[in-house]
Scaffold this motif. Structure first.
Motif, short mmCIF file in Angstrom:
data_model
loop_
_atom_site.label_atom_id
_atom_site.label_comp_id
_atom_site.label_asym_id
_atom_site.label_seq_id
_atom_site.Cartn_x
_atom_site.Cartn_y
_atom_site.Cartn_z
N ASN A 294 0.86 -1.17 0.00
CA ASN A 294 0.00 0.00 0.00
C ASN A 294 0.90 1.22 0.00
O ASN A 294 0.84 2.06 -0.89
CB ASN A 294 -0.94 0.01 1.21
CG ASN A 294 -1.82 1.24 1.28
OD1 ASN A 294 -1.30 2.35 1.46
ND2 ASN A 294 -3.13 1.06 1.16
N GLY A 295 1.74 1.32 1.03
CA GLY A 295 2.76 2.35 1.08
C GLY A 295 2.36 3.66 1.71
O GLY A 295 3.13 4.61 1.70
N GLY A 296 1.14 3.71 2.29
CA GLY A 296 0.71 4.94 2.95
C GLY A 296 0.61 4.76 4.45
O GLY A 296 0.79 3.65 4.98
N THR A 297 0.30 5.83 5.14
CA THR A 297 0.08 5.78 6.57
C THR A 297 -1.41 5.68 6.86
O THR A 297 -2.24 5.69 5.95
CB THR A 297 0.66 7.04 7.25
OG1 THR A 297 0.02 8.19 6.71
CG2 THR A 297 2.16 7.13 7.04
N SER A 298 -1.73 5.58 8.15
CA SER A 298 -3.13 5.49 8.56
C SER A 298 -3.94 6.63 7.96
O SER A 298 -3.53 7.79 8.00
CB SER A 298 -3.23 5.53 10.09
OG SER A 298 -4.56 5.47 10.51
N GLY A 299 -5.07 6.29 7.40
CA GLY A 299 -5.91 7.30 6.76
C GLY A 299 -5.72 7.37 5.26
O GLY A 299 -6.51 8.00 4.55
N SER A 300 -4.65 6.76 4.74
CA SER A 300 -4.43 6.73 3.30
C SER A 300 -5.42 5.76 2.66
O SER A 300 -5.96 4.86 3.31
CB SER A 300 -3.00 6.32 2.99
OG SER A 300 -2.78 6.29 1.59
N THR A 301 -5.64 5.92 1.38
CA THR A 301 -6.59 5.09 0.65
C THR A 301 -6.25 3.60 0.79
O THR A 301 -5.09 3.20 0.67
CB THR A 301 -6.59 5.46 -0.84
OG1 THR A 301 -6.89 6.84 -0.97
CG2 THR A 301 -7.60 4.63 -1.62
N ILE A 302 -7.26 2.81 1.06
CA ILE A 302 -7.09 1.35 1.09
C ILE A 302 -6.83 0.86 -0.34
O ILE A 302 -7.50 1.29 -1.29
CB ILE A 302 -8.34 0.67 1.68
CG1 ILE A 302 -8.48 1.03 3.17
CG2 ILE A 302 -8.28 -0.84 1.49
CD1 ILE A 302 -9.73 0.48 3.81
N THR A 303 -5.87 -0.04 -0.50
CA THR A 303 -5.60 -0.64 -1.81
C THR A 303 -6.04 -2.10 -1.79
O THR A 303 -6.11 -2.73 -0.74
CB THR A 303 -4.10 -0.55 -2.17
OG1 THR A 303 -3.33 -1.17 -1.13
CG2 THR A 303 -3.68 0.90 -2.31
N TYR A 304 -6.29 -2.63 -3.01
CA TYR A 304 -6.80 -4.00 -3.15
C TYR A 304 -5.90 -4.76 -4.12
O TYR A 304 -5.44 -4.20 -5.13
CB TYR A 304 -8.24 -3.99 -3.67
CG TYR A 304 -9.20 -3.25 -2.77
CD1 TYR A 304 -9.95 -3.93 -1.82
CD2 TYR A 304 -9.34 -1.85 -2.86
CE1 TYR A 304 -10.83 -3.25 -0.99
CE2 TYR A 304 -10.21 -1.17 -2.03
CZ TYR A 304 -10.95 -1.87 -1.09
OH TYR A 304 -11.81 -1.20 -0.27
N TRP A 305 -5.69 -6.05 -3.84
CA TRP A 305 -4.85 -6.92 -4.67
C TRP A 305 -5.58 -8.24 -4.94
O TRP A 305 -6.31 -8.74 -4.09
CB TRP A 305 -3.52 -7.21 -3.97
CG TRP A 305 -2.64 -6.00 -3.81
CD1 TRP A 305 -2.69 -5.05 -2.84
CD2 TRP A 305 -1.56 -5.64 -4.67
NE1 TRP A 305 -1.73 -4.10 -3.02
CE2 TRP A 305 -0.99 -4.44 -4.15
CE3 TRP A 305 -0.99 -6.19 -5.82
CZ2 TRP A 305 0.09 -3.80 -4.74
CZ3 TRP A 305 0.11 -5.56 -6.40
CH2 TRP A 305 0.63 -4.38 -5.87
N ASP A 306 -5.33 -8.76 -6.13
CA ASP A 306 -5.96 -10.04 -6.50
C ASP A 306 -5.08 -10.74 -7.53
O ASP A 306 -4.19 -10.13 -8.14
CB ASP A 306 -7.36 -9.80 -7.07
CG ASP A 306 -8.24 -11.04 -7.01
OD1 ASP A 306 -7.80 -12.06 -6.46
OD2 ASP A 306 -9.37 -10.98 -7.53
#
Length: 575
Positions: A294-306
């Motif tokens: 993801n690479g962000g801190t708390s509050g950054s956009t949630i990312t999704y992987w599949d």
């Protein structure tokens, strides 16, 4: 009764200059669907001047145009058939004052052309989904010819077995089993999925560190080998400024506790991106893990992987396209079967070919002729390539048929006939002419340098096998099919008719033939070969696939009568 005047003429066509006419003494010209070249001619002509003899040198590429003519005196109509052939040999008989020329159709080019280079040629791997395109590629290389239009084609996808070393790459069968969060909360999510209904969501949970990711350990690897990891990434909205640096939205490979390499980053914009990274493990590698960032801190956009996939090699299919995701839940196809090695969604998975057809089966090796290269490919898929007497190249399948019908009958045009059934007949090289079964042995060296052998066998169902064709090819196994093609193509050749009849210029191999002989049922089949005698104006016809039609059978029905045209019952069908 019509009276015909028949003649044969030959014109020499050198590569440059005049095209002298030659005085024909004798000879023959033949077409045969079982041979390569398809067309052959032997022509004896009166000896010309020395300058013309020099133009006949086969090393300079001369051709001849041989024309057969039929003139119907009753109807005053002229029928001609021309043969445009390559001269491959000439012999001068000074005592007889004649020159004998041997000439063939252009499929001789496939026999003459060999791959002369220091490395194998794999360019046709990219065309493996169309044998027609593979053939066209070869023709373009050999002589620049173009296939005639047609629908005959086949898929020739080459196959490789693979393992997906990621134990839970689609997140369908379990939660986030096998994955651990680094400064992040991991969830099996239904918000987005590349396939199925679930994906892995990564939500940063640290207010101070942007090093947020999901990590999975890989235990089944070999140090020193090449691998490729790929996955789909989904970003619903752009990430904030905390997702800075080179790792956000990327795949990172960690070996022996240190970053080895990483993929490119997905764009920081809403959308889906497939990421991939290919790497070679150091020879001292003892631990390996995959990180999805993801690479962000708390509050950054949630990312999704599949669809997280790790396989040996470059991550490409044998045709050069990106390898598509698979696991043990992937549906089996006519090419591959898929399975988990252990627990569903918690173990590596395999992709196993339904049949063998390695990439080497499309590899052209130095020294191999174009004919040898294409032969194993074409026979495996039941296709036949030939060049006719007008330099037209045809790709034919089992349904191929030349339009028309040749009728040969006693009292009509038949001069002589032999009806032979010989289950032990052989060709000059000892190969059986009649067989109910075939075994083809393939021997080759694979890409890893290992010797391999594979067998392709087929027998006609429901018969007692008395003759088996045995053939050994120094070629990579192209998959099953060649043995069946040889057997079914040969079916009926234990029974053949050899017919001598009045010259008919339209007769052509693969054309239907109807034969009526004394004291015999009418027979129908196909022309296999035909030869015209330039001296006697007769033709010799050989057949294949003969079927007898006893008197009273439907095969004797009028040409324009169909079942639909009979108003009452089949008993009213006139035959």
């Amino acid at each position: 009764m019509a009276t015909f005047r028949r003649s044969a003429s030959v014109t020499l066509v050198p590569t440059t200059g005049d095209q002298p006419w030659l005085d024909v003494i004798s000879g023959s010209v033949s077409l045969n669907e079982t041979t390569q070249p398809y067309a052959t001619a032997t022509v004896e002509v009166a000896i010309p001047d020395m300058a013309t003899i020099a133009l006949m040198d086969p090393r300079t590429g001369p051709r001849i145009t041989l024309t057969l003519s039929d003139f119907n005196e009753r109807t005053q109509t002229l029928t001609e058939r021309s043969f445009d052939l390559l001269v491959i040999a000439r012999s001068v008989d000074h005592d007889a004052k004649s020159v004998t020329l041997q000439a063939v159709s252009d499929d001789q080019d496939l026999l003459n052309y060999s791959l002369v280079q220091n490395t194998t040629d794999t360019t046709n791997v990219a065309s493996q989904h169309s044998v027609r395109q593979v053939v066209q590629n070869v023709l373009t290389r050999v002589n620049g010819a173009t296939l005639q239009p047609g629908s005959a084609d086949a898929d020739f996808t080459t196959l490789t077995a693979l393992t997906n070393y990621v134990t839970n790459g689609n997140f369908e069968d379990s939660t986030t089993s096998g994955w651990a969060g680094g400064n992040a909360n991991l969830t099996q999510s239904t918000v987005w999925a590349r396939s199925g209904t679930h994906s892995l969501s990564i939500g940063p949970n640290s207010t101070s560190s942007g090093d947020s990711y999901a990590s999975a350990a890989v235990t089944n690897f070999t140090a020193g080998n090449q691998y490729t990891i790929s996955a789909w990434h989904h970003l619903p909205t752009p990430q904030n400024s905390s997702a800075a640096g080179s790792r956000p939205r990327s795949i990172v490979v960690v070996a022996n506790g240190a970053v080895l390499t990483q993929s490119a980053q997905a764009p920081n914009s809403a959308g889906d991106t497939r990421l991939s990274v290919t790497f070679t493990l150091p020879i001292n590698t003892t631990t390996l893990s995959i990180r999805l960032y993801n690479g962000g801190t708390s509050g950054s956009t949630i990312t999704y992987w599949d669809q997280v996939l790790m396989t040996d090699g470059t991550g490409l299919e044998t045709d050069g396209t990106p390898l598509q995701y698979f696991d043990g839940d992937t549906a089996d196809t006519n090419l591959y079967e898929y399975a988990w090695q252990g627990t569903n969604g918690a173990s590596p998975s395999t992709r196993v070919p339904v049949f063998d057809r390695p990439p080497e089966s499309l590899t052209w090796s130095p020294g191999d002729s174009a004919s040898d290269y294409l032969e194993s490919i074409l026979t495996a898929v039941g296709l036949r390539l030939y060049c006719d007497e007008q330099r037209r190249w045809w790709l034919a399948d089992g349904t191929f048929q030349v339009p028309g019908l040749l009728r040969i009958a006693t009292g009509y045009n038949l001069y002589a006939a032999s009806d032979a059934i010989d289950s032990t007949a052989t060709a000059i090289d000892g190969t059986p002419l009649f067989f109910e079964a075939a075994v083809v042995t393939y021997s080759w060296t694979n890409a890893a340098g290992n010797a391999e052998t594979a067998y392709d066998a087929y027998a006609l169902p429901g018969v007692t096998v008395t003759n088996t064709l045995r053939l050994t090819l120094q070629r990579a196994y192209p998959g099953p099919g060649a043995a069946q093609y040889m057997v079914t193509r040969n079916s009926g050749r234990g029974h053949s008719l050899n017919l001598t009849a009045r010259q008919e210029l339209s007769a052509t191999p693969s054309m239907p033939v109807s034969v009526t002989l004394p004291n015999s049922d009418q027979q129908a089949g196909w022309i296999s070969g035909i030869s015209w005698d330039l001296s006697t104006n007769e033709m010799t016809v050989s057949t294949r696939g003969l079927i007898a039609y006893p008197a009273g059978s439907y095969g004797h029905a009028a040409t324009n009568q169909t079942y639909a045209s009979v108003s009452s019952t089949y008993a009213a069908y006139a035959n």
